[in-house]
Design a protein around this motif. Structure first.
Motif, PDB file in Angstrom:
ATOM      1  N   ALA A  91      -5.331 -47.503 -40.352  1.00 31.52           N
ATOM      2  CA  ALA A  91      -4.149 -47.255 -39.505  1.00 31.52           C
ATOM      3  C   ALA A  91      -3.746 -46.038 -39.848  1.00 31.52           C
ATOM      4  CB  ALA A  91      -3.027 -48.535 -40.060  1.00 31.52           C
ATOM      5  N   CYS A  92      -3.701 -45.330 -41.152  1.00 31.82           N
ATOM      6  CA  CYS A  92      -3.315 -44.199 -41.463  1.00 31.82           C
ATOM      7  C   CYS A  92      -3.981 -43.115 -40.762  1.00 31.82           C
ATOM      8  CB  CYS A  92      -3.344 -43.940 -42.969  1.00 31.82           C
ATOM      9  SG  CYS A  92      -2.664 -45.132 -44.063  1.00 31.82           S
ATOM     10  N   VAL A  93      -5.459 -43.445 -40.699  1.00 37.44           N
ATOM     11  CA  VAL A  93      -6.259 -42.278 -40.063  1.00 37.44           C
ATOM     12  C   VAL A  93      -5.897 -42.377 -38.539  1.00 37.44           C
ATOM     13  CG1 VAL A  93      -8.688 -41.874 -39.505  1.00 37.44           C
ATOM     14  CG2 VAL A  93      -8.055 -42.342 -41.822  1.00 37.44           C
ATOM     15  N   MET A  94      -5.754 -43.449 -38.021  1.00 40.98           N
ATOM     16  CA  MET A  94      -5.317 -43.575 -36.582  1.00 40.98           C
ATOM     17  C   MET A  94      -4.132 -42.838 -36.473  1.00 40.98           C
ATOM     18  SD  MET A  94      -7.842 -45.192 -35.340  1.00 40.98           S
ATOM     19  CE  MET A  94      -9.110 -45.067 -36.554  1.00 40.98           C
ATOM     20  N   ARG A  95      -3.205 -43.132 -37.242  1.00 44.40           N
ATOM     21  CA  ARG A  95      -1.713 -42.226 -36.927  1.00 44.40           C
ATOM     22  C   ARG A  95      -2.045 -40.566 -37.104  1.00 44.40           C
ATOM     23  NH1 ARG A  95       0.202 -38.861 -39.533  1.00 44.40           N
ATOM     24  NH2 ARG A  95      -0.078 -39.895 -41.574  1.00 44.40           N
ATOM     25  N   ALA A  96      -2.724 -40.458 -38.001  1.00 44.45           N
ATOM     26  CA  ALA A  96      -3.136 -38.985 -38.251  1.00 44.45           C
ATOM     27  C   ALA A  96      -3.593 -38.361 -37.067  1.00 44.45           C
ATOM     28  CB  ALA A  96      -3.830 -38.596 -39.635  1.00 44.45           C
ATOM     29  N   PHE A  97      -4.701 -39.369 -36.511  1.00 44.17           N
ATOM     30  CA  PHE A  97      -5.652 -38.761 -35.298  1.00 44.17           C
ATOM     31  C   PHE A  97      -4.618 -38.361 -34.233  1.00 44.17           C
ATOM     32  CE2 PHE A  97      -8.222 -39.788 -31.660  1.00 44.17           C
ATOM     33  CZ  PHE A  97      -9.330 -39.116 -32.114  1.00 44.17           C
ATOM     34  N   ILE A  98      -3.715 -39.432 -33.849  1.00 43.85           N
ATOM     35  CA  ILE A  98      -2.801 -39.382 -32.823  1.00 43.85           C
ATOM     36  C   ILE A  98      -1.852 -38.140 -33.165  1.00 43.85           C
ATOM     37  CG2 ILE A  98      -1.268 -40.442 -31.315  1.00 43.85           C
ATOM     38  CD1 ILE A  98      -2.361 -43.096 -32.577  1.00 43.85           C
ATOM     39  N   GLU A  99      -1.465 -38.034 -34.145  1.00 44.21           N
ATOM     40  CA  GLU A  99      -0.403 -37.012 -34.355  1.00 44.21           C
ATOM     41  C   GLU A  99      -0.780 -35.626 -34.327  1.00 44.21           C
ATOM     42  OE1 GLU A  99       2.241 -38.543 -37.251  1.00 44.21           O
ATOM     43  OE2 GLU A  99       3.664 -37.065 -37.240  1.00 44.21           O
ATOM     44  N   ASN A 100      -1.908 -35.367 -34.842  1.00 44.82           N
ATOM     45  CA  ASN A 100      -2.599 -34.211 -34.771  1.00 44.82           C
ATOM     46  C   ASN A 100      -3.275 -33.763 -33.822  1.00 44.82           C
ATOM     47  OD1 ASN A 100      -1.726 -33.138 -37.912  1.00 44.82           O
ATOM     48  ND2 ASN A 100      -2.544 -35.221 -38.160  1.00 44.82           N
ATOM     49  N   LYS A 101      -3.325 -34.571 -32.725  1.00 46.90           N
ATOM     50  CA  LYS A 101      -4.111 -34.250 -31.328  1.00 46.90           C
ATOM     51  C   LYS A 101      -5.630 -34.083 -31.628  1.00 46.90           C
ATOM     52  CE  LYS A 101       0.028 -32.897 -28.788  1.00 46.90           C
ATOM     53  NZ  LYS A 101       0.909 -33.450 -29.769  1.00 46.90           N
ATOM     54  N   MET A 102      -6.194 -34.801 -32.451  1.00 46.92           N
ATOM     55  CA  MET A 102      -7.483 -34.486 -32.849  1.00 46.92           C
ATOM     56  C   MET A 102      -8.423 -34.919 -31.622  1.00 46.92           C
ATOM     57  SD  MET A 102      -7.321 -35.739 -36.756  1.00 46.92           S
ATOM     58  CE  MET A 102      -9.177 -35.730 -37.033  1.00 46.92           C
ATOM     59  N   ALA A 103      -8.013 -35.877 -30.639  1.00 53.31           N
ATOM     60  CA  ALA A 103      -8.827 -36.472 -29.543  1.00 53.31           C
ATOM     61  C   ALA A 103      -9.540 -35.290 -28.751  1.00 53.31           C
ATOM     62  CB  ALA A 103      -8.310 -37.170 -28.773  1.00 53.31           C
ATOM     63  N   PHE A 104      -8.425 -34.054 -28.643  1.00 52.73           N
ATOM     64  CA  PHE A 104      -8.868 -33.001 -27.854  1.00 52.73           C
ATOM     65  C   PHE A 104      -9.923 -32.061 -28.225  1.00 52.73           C
ATOM     66  CE2 PHE A 104      -4.518 -34.905 -27.343  1.00 52.73           C
ATOM     67  CZ  PHE A 104      -4.878 -35.230 -25.613  1.00 52.73           C
ATOM     68  N   ASP A 105     -10.195 -32.070 -29.554  1.00 50.80           N
ATOM     69  CA  ASP A 105     -11.099 -31.146 -30.124  1.00 50.80           C
ATOM     70  C   ASP A 105     -12.537 -31.445 -29.865  1.00 50.80           C
ATOM     71  OD1 ASP A 105     -10.622 -28.843 -32.302  1.00 50.80           O
ATOM     72  OD2 ASP A 105     -12.523 -29.894 -33.007  1.00 50.80           O
ATOM     73  N   ARG A 106     -12.954 -32.846 -29.986  1.00 42.58           N
ATOM     74  CA  ARG A 106     -14.503 -33.061 -29.516  1.00 42.58           C
ATOM     75  C   ARG A 106     -14.338 -34.343 -29.022  1.00 42.58           C
ATOM     76  NH1 ARG A 106     -16.052 -31.815 -35.526  1.00 42.58           N
ATOM     77  NH2 ARG A 106     -14.558 -30.344 -35.017  1.00 42.58           N
ATOM     78  N   LYS A 301      -0.327 -46.431 -29.648  1.00 39.65           N
ATOM     79  CA  LYS A 301       0.217 -45.298 -28.429  1.00 39.65           C
ATOM     80  C   LYS A 301      -0.551 -44.175 -28.620  1.00 39.65           C
ATOM     81  CE  LYS A 301       4.710 -46.987 -27.706  1.00 39.65           C
ATOM     82  NZ  LYS A 301       4.771 -48.037 -28.414  1.00 39.65           N
ATOM     83  N   GLY A 302      -1.841 -44.456 -28.793  1.00 40.78           N
ATOM     84  CA  GLY A 302      -2.864 -43.144 -28.809  1.00 40.78           C
ATOM     85  C   GLY A 302      -3.792 -43.109 -27.734  1.00 40.78           C
ATOM     86  N   GLU A 303      -4.773 -42.447 -27.780  1.00 44.53           N
ATOM     87  CA  GLU A 303      -5.832 -42.432 -26.461  1.00 44.53           C
ATOM     88  C   GLU A 303      -6.444 -43.888 -26.513  1.00 44.53           C
ATOM     89  OE1 GLU A 303      -5.578 -40.155 -29.137  1.00 44.53           O
ATOM     90  OE2 GLU A 303      -4.527 -38.700 -27.845  1.00 44.53           O
ATOM     91  N   ASP A 304      -6.988 -43.977 -25.105  1.00 43.58           N
ATOM     92  CA  ASP A 304      -7.825 -45.257 -25.175  1.00 43.58           C
ATOM     93  C   ASP A 304      -9.346 -45.121 -26.030  1.00 43.58           C
ATOM     94  OD1 ASP A 304      -8.585 -47.649 -24.672  1.00 43.58           O
ATOM     95  OD2 ASP A 304      -8.540 -47.763 -22.453  1.00 43.58           O
ATOM     96  N   LEU A 305      -9.483 -44.665 -26.902  1.00 40.53           N
ATOM     97  CA  LEU A 305     -10.793 -44.715 -27.536  1.00 40.53           C
ATOM     98  C   LEU A 305     -11.199 -45.649 -28.386  1.00 40.53           C
ATOM     99  CD1 LEU A 305     -10.611 -41.012 -28.443  1.00 40.53           C
ATOM    100  CD2 LEU A 305     -11.730 -41.881 -26.690  1.00 40.53           C
TER     101      LEU A 305
END
Ligand code: HAM
Length: 429
Positions: A91-106, A301-305
């Motif tokens: 859950a922590c990694v998902m929160r950080a992933f969303i908050e740091n907009k990591m989805a857009f990097d790769r 509330k993150g990307e649908d990944l």
């Protein structure tokens, strides 16, 4: 009054060697194997805080799970916000992933973490209130090849550590539709037997009937033996996916046992779930486990990944190495112990020590003049490989005496060659 560590916690210490699994050198060894494994499998490190807003865990891990409903360490901060120590990393990694907009990097994200987790549970061997996990999360694809890669990675860790007698348990709990169909069938089967179930299972009948399948209660287990099997309720898509994964595991010569009762204790899983257990232990026998979570990121509330991951308990891994008497490779230890025998040599040896350390040679020095036998025994206690002895004669002749503490061989080396010689000796080891 003496201070004692809270119940269910432990220290990781360099000595004494009374309980080998608590020795920091063993932790460092396992962590070094983990880091190399992550490099080989192309995983990058992520570090998140050890506490988060409580809501994250209620939503992420799921309110019906024991971890979120009974085992959270929760406190109010000074502004009266509810915070919890993390019980797990996903859950922590998902929160950080969303908050740091990591989805857009790769497109594909392969992340790993090592760190403490906190669960308020009844402590016993292999179960602690602060334990440490190595975990990975692979986000961005629903391709079953990632499921195989993730499972293979956890097995590889145990292979590299030379752990034996392990069993890979695997199951598919399907997609949402499969689980809804199965839940209805399970409820239909369990309802007439409700009063024979344990209190925990009665509660789960309403909150999360699937969890009844992994009840540890003997009479629950008797009832469950006859229960319908989830694999019979998978949609065609979920069944095909599971079969493709199993045949890939066969190709990779990875042995597994399908365990249709394996559902795992967190609410976020879809399709593949797996666990690697020790065959020689009854309780706390799970060294690691994980599964796929295709809706988790979106539900926070993150990307649908989609994603898949695992975590393994580092204390259980080290305890297994010790139980199975597996040699734990010693990482770098003290190389050189410098012994000044006289006032004249004290100043020289102190300076020489600093210079050697600057050249990355692990060195210790006696700070006071100490009799040679005592100083040599100090060196052996620290497991130094060499001793360098310098007294007045050595200072006058500009030569030092180097002693190999294992073979007892000695050699004199002139001061002008000393640094280069020791440097070469250490770095070629
Ligand atoms: P988990 O099965 O709850 O999964 O924990 C992973 C591992 O942590 C267990 O297999 C066990 O080795 C260790 N462990 C759990 N609780 C304790 C404890 N109280 N004391 C000692 N060791 C313990 C997860 O936490 C998921 N986040 C795994 C995951 C990652 N799934 C997908 N991605």
């Amino acid at each position: 009054m003496t201070f004692q560590i809270p119940k269910g916690l432990f220290d990781i210490i360099p000595y004494p060697e009374t309980e080998a699994w608590k020795l920091s050198k063993n932790w460092q060894y396992v962590e070094s194997v983990i880091k190399k494994l992550c490099l080989d499998y192309n995983y990058l490190e992520i570090r998140t805080p050890i506490f988060e807003k409580t809501d994250l865990f209620l939503r992420g891990v799921g309110e019906s799970s024991d971890i979120a409903s009974k085992e959270l360490y929760t406190f109010e901060d000074k502004a009266k916000r509810l915070m919890s120590l993390r019980p797990e990393g996903t859950a922590c990694v998902m929160r950080a992933f969303i908050e740091n907009k990591m989805a857009f990097d790769r497109k594909i994200h392969k992340l790993y973490y090592i760190g403490p987790m906190f669960r308020y549970d009844r402590p016993q061997k292999g179960r602690y209130r602060q334990h440490h996990q190595f975990g990975i999360e692979c986000i961005g694809s629903n391709n079953y090849k990632y499921d195989a890669e993730v499972i293979d990675m956890l097995l590889s860790l145990f292979n590299r550590l030379k752990i034996k007698n392990l069993k890979l348990l695997i199951n598919s709990i399907g997609d949402f539709e499969s689980r809804e169909n199965y839940k209805n069938a399970l409820l239909k089967f369990l309802k007439p037997k409700e009063n024979l179930l344990s209190q925990d299972s009665k509660d789960r009948l309403i909150k999360n009937p699937l969890r009844i399948l992994d009840s540890k209660d003997k009479s629950d287990q008797e009832i469950i033996k006859e229960a319908p099997v989830i694999l019979d309720f998978l949609t065609k898509e979920a069944k095909d996916r599971f079969n493709s994964l199993l045949s890939l595991l066969d190709d990779l010569k990875i042995k597994y046992k399908i365990d249709h009762k394996l559902v795992r204790g967190l609410d976020y899983y879809d399709d593949t779930v797996f666990e690697i257990i020790r065959d020689d232990l009854g309780a706390q026998n799970s060294l690691g486990g994980g599964g796929r979570y295709n809706k988790l990121l979106k539900s926070l509330k993150g990307e649908d990944l989609p994603g898949i991951g695992f975590a393994c308990g580092i204390e259980r891994v080290i305890q297994t190495l010790i139980d199975q008497e597996i040699e734990i490779n010693q990482l770098d230890s003290l190389f050189l112990y410098i012994i000044p025998l006289t006032d004249k040599s004290l100043e020289y040896t102190f300076k020489l020590t600093k210079e050697l350390r600057d050249h990355l040679v692990p060195t210790e020095v006696e700070k006071d003049i100490t009799k040679l036998p005592k100083a040599l025994s100090n060196a052996s206690k620290l497991k130094a490989q060499y001793a360098l002895i310098i007294g007045d004669d050595e200072i006058n002749n500009k030569k030092a005496l180097l002693k190999n503490l294992a073979t007892r061989e000695q050699k004199t080396i002139s001061f002008d060659k000393l640094k280069i010689f020791l440097n070469d000796l250490y770095h070629k080891i």
